[in-house]
Design a protein around this motif. Structure first.
Motif, mmCIF file in Angstrom:
data_model
loop_
_atom_site.group_PDB
_atom_site.id
_atom_site.type_symbol
_atom_site.label_atom_id
_atom_site.label_comp_id
_atom_site.label_asym_id
_atom_site.label_seq_id
_atom_site.Cartn_x
_atom_site.Cartn_y
_atom_site.Cartn_z
ATOM 1 N N ASP A 24 0.849 -1.185 0.000
ATOM 2 C CA ASP A 24 0.000 0.000 0.000
ATOM 3 C C ASP A 24 0.885 1.236 0.000
ATOM 4 N N PRO A 25 1.088 1.846 -1.172
ATOM 5 C CA PRO A 25 1.990 2.984 -1.256
ATOM 6 C C PRO A 25 1.552 4.174 -0.397
ATOM 7 N N ALA A 26 0.268 4.206 -0.016
ATOM 8 C CA ALA A 26 -0.232 5.330 0.775
ATOM 9 C C ALA A 26 0.038 5.151 2.268
ATOM 10 N N SER A 27 0.385 3.920 2.691
ATOM 11 C CA SER A 27 0.582 3.671 4.116
ATOM 12 C C SER A 27 2.003 4.052 4.535
ATOM 13 N N VAL A 28 2.176 4.241 5.838
ATOM 14 C CA VAL A 28 3.476 4.585 6.394
ATOM 15 C C VAL A 28 4.153 3.295 6.872
ATOM 16 N N PRO A 29 5.318 2.945 6.328
ATOM 17 C CA PRO A 29 6.002 1.721 6.772
ATOM 18 C C PRO A 29 6.472 1.845 8.225
ATOM 19 N N VAL A 30 6.589 0.698 8.887
ATOM 20 C CA VAL A 30 7.146 0.641 10.232
ATOM 21 C C VAL A 30 8.544 0.039 10.125
ATOM 22 N N VAL A 31 9.551 0.768 10.571
ATOM 23 C CA VAL A 31 10.925 0.284 10.535
ATOM 24 C C VAL A 31 11.329 -0.152 11.939
ATOM 25 N N LEU A 32 11.772 -1.396 12.063
ATOM 26 C CA LEU A 32 12.165 -1.977 13.346
ATOM 27 C C LEU A 32 13.690 -2.027 13.426
ATOM 28 N N VAL A 33 14.248 -1.485 14.506
ATOM 29 C CA VAL A 33 15.709 -1.392 14.648
ATOM 30 C C VAL A 33 16.128 -2.142 15.914
ATOM 31 N N HIS A 34 16.829 -3.251 15.739
ATOM 32 C CA HIS A 34 17.169 -4.143 16.856
ATOM 33 C C HIS A 34 18.291 -3.572 17.720
ATOM 34 N N GLY A 35 18.511 -4.222 18.852
ATOM 35 C CA GLY A 35 19.549 -3.796 19.780
ATOM 36 C C GLY A 35 20.874 -4.486 19.539
ATOM 37 N N MET A 36 21.879 -4.082 20.314
ATOM 38 C CA MET A 36 23.214 -4.639 20.174
ATOM 39 C C MET A 36 23.219 -6.119 20.546
ATOM 40 N N GLY A 37 23.831 -6.922 19.677
ATOM 41 C CA GLY A 37 23.886 -8.359 19.894
ATOM 42 C C GLY A 37 22.702 -9.110 19.323
ATOM 43 N N GLY A 38 21.730 -8.394 18.761
ATOM 44 C CA GLY A 38 20.570 -9.041 18.154
ATOM 45 C C GLY A 38 20.664 -9.009 16.637
ATOM 46 N N ASP A 39 19.552 -9.209 15.985
ATOM 47 C CA ASP A 39 19.424 -8.982 14.551
ATOM 48 C C ASP A 39 17.935 -8.835 14.253
ATOM 49 N N ARG A 40 17.586 -8.728 12.994
ATOM 50 C CA ARG A 40 16.195 -8.435 12.645
ATOM 51 C C ARG A 40 15.239 -9.550 13.067
ATOM 52 N N THR A 41 15.740 -10.784 13.260
ATOM 53 C CA THR A 41 14.852 -11.888 13.624
ATOM 54 C C THR A 41 14.265 -11.716 15.019
ATOM 55 N N THR A 42 14.882 -10.882 15.861
ATOM 56 C CA THR A 42 14.343 -10.679 17.206
ATOM 57 C C THR A 42 12.986 -9.984 17.174
ATOM 58 N N TRP A 43 12.626 -9.400 16.034
ATOM 59 C CA TRP A 43 11.360 -8.673 15.908
ATOM 60 C C TRP A 43 10.246 -9.530 15.302
ATOM 61 N N ARG A 44 10.469 -10.795 15.048
ATOM 62 C CA ARG A 44 9.479 -11.594 14.323
ATOM 63 C C ARG A 44 8.073 -11.556 14.939
ATOM 64 N N PRO A 45 7.925 -11.756 16.244
ATOM 65 C CA PRO A 45 6.564 -11.725 16.808
ATOM 66 C C PRO A 45 5.870 -10.370 16.606
ATOM 67 N N LEU A 46 6.588 -9.274 16.857
ATOM 68 C CA LEU A 46 5.999 -7.949 16.672
ATOM 69 C C LEU A 46 5.698 -7.692 15.203
ATOM 70 N N ALA A 47 6.614 -8.089 14.324
ATOM 71 C CA ALA A 47 6.406 -7.889 12.891
ATOM 72 C C ALA A 47 5.133 -8.601 12.424
ATOM 73 N N SER A 48 4.902 -9.798 12.931
ATOM 74 C CA SER A 48 3.707 -10.554 12.563
ATOM 75 C C SER A 48 2.436 -9.803 12.960
ATOM 76 N N LYS A 49 2.413 -9.265 14.169
ATOM 77 C CA LYS A 49 1.249 -8.515 14.636
ATOM 78 C C LYS A 49 1.042 -7.238 13.827
ATOM 79 N N LEU A 50 2.124 -6.571 13.471
ATOM 80 C CA LEU A 50 2.015 -5.348 12.676
ATOM 81 C C LEU A 50 1.459 -5.655 11.288
ATOM 82 N N ARG A 51 1.912 -6.747 10.686
ATOM 83 C CA ARG A 51 1.389 -7.128 9.371
ATOM 84 C C ARG A 51 -0.105 -7.431 9.446
ATOM 85 N N LYS A 52 -0.516 -8.123 10.504
ATOM 86 C CA LYS A 52 -1.938 -8.431 10.668
ATOM 87 C C LYS A 52 -2.764 -7.170 10.851
#
Length: 250
Positions: A24-52
């Motif tokens: 949806d080009p009209a929507s505002v994307p959500v950018v998730l920025v992980h902490g030190m020692g993590g990576d983007r996979t640490t956001w999987r549960p939150l990302a799933s809820k945001l997509r829903k």
């Protein structure tokens, strides 16, 4: 719906990015920025809820982490500039930001430098730059206490990738940056115009809640919330944190 992994090359570094959710080009994307020692996979549960909830979600491995790999420089502004490059690559005028620890500090630096590009922000356990000698004496840095490390053993066993790919060389330069008092950094918070929620992990965190509260109220549109969980609120109080994020970004 889109689910796409891609690589963005910046200054000789290959940033590993994941984009998922509705197109949806009209929507505002959500950018998730992980902490030190993590990576983007640490956001999987939150990302799933945001997509829903109908949001396009963008996560990436910061320099020295995950599939992005090591870098030659680990200045705090390097992390900010990587985030800026990711936002530019999206082609979106504005984004919502959710960051944890070093990632939250990175998101805040981005919002200071480009306030018009941040719509709403959630900062989980964001380490502030020390203001003076008293702050320095507390040795507040975006690391973790022994208790936090023990608490994260379960996550390490379930998902060892972030730990195995983490470049230990970034620890010293990052810690050193938080060992210098910069009163001017606190003045620069006035430039952040986005409604910003600062989430503290409470008394179990190594970051004193009062410092996070001070940071929240130094922001023009800042608010403060405590969820007693320690430093990794999104991991240890997942449902409550997700509810708070969805409410703030809605």
């Amino acid at each position: 719906m889109v689910s796409q992994r891609r690589t963005l090359t910046r200054a000789g570094l290959s940033l590993s990015i994941q984009v998922s959710g509705p197109l949806d080009p009209a929507s505002v994307p959500v950018v998730l920025v992980h902490g030190m020692g993590g990576d983007r996979t640490t956001w999987r549960p939150l990302a799933s809820k945001l997509r829903k909830a109908g949001r396009t979600v963008v996560s990436f491995d910061m320099r020295g982490h995950g599939r992005t790999g090591p870098a030659e420089s680990y200045l705090l502004d390097d992390f900010r500039d990587d985030l800026s490059a990711v936002v530019d690559d999206l082609g979106a005028e504005r984004v919502d930001l959710v960051g944890h620890s070093l990632g939250a500090h990175t998101a805040l630096r981005f919002a200071i430098s480009a306030p018009q590009r941040a719509r709403r922000i959630v900062l989980e356990e964001v380490p502030p730059i020390p203001r003076d000698a008293a702050d320095l004496a507390e040795e507040v840095t975006p690391s973790a206490t022994l208790v936090e490390r023990i608490r994260g053993i379960g996550s390490l066993v379930a998902n060892p990738g972030p730990f195995l790919r983490f470049d230990r060389a970034l620890g010293d330069p990052v810690m050193s940056a938080f060992a210098i008092a910069e009163p001017a950094w606190w003045c620069s918070l006035q430039q952040v115009t986005a409604p910003t929620l600062v989430v503290s992990g409470g008394r179990r965190s190594f970051l004193p809640p009062r410092h996070l509260r001070d940071l929240a109220y130094a922001l023009p549109s800042g608010d403060f919330l405590t969820i007693e969980a320690g430093h990794s609120v999104h991991r240890d109080r997942r449902d409550e944190f997700t509810e708070v994020v969805l409410a703030h970004l809605s």
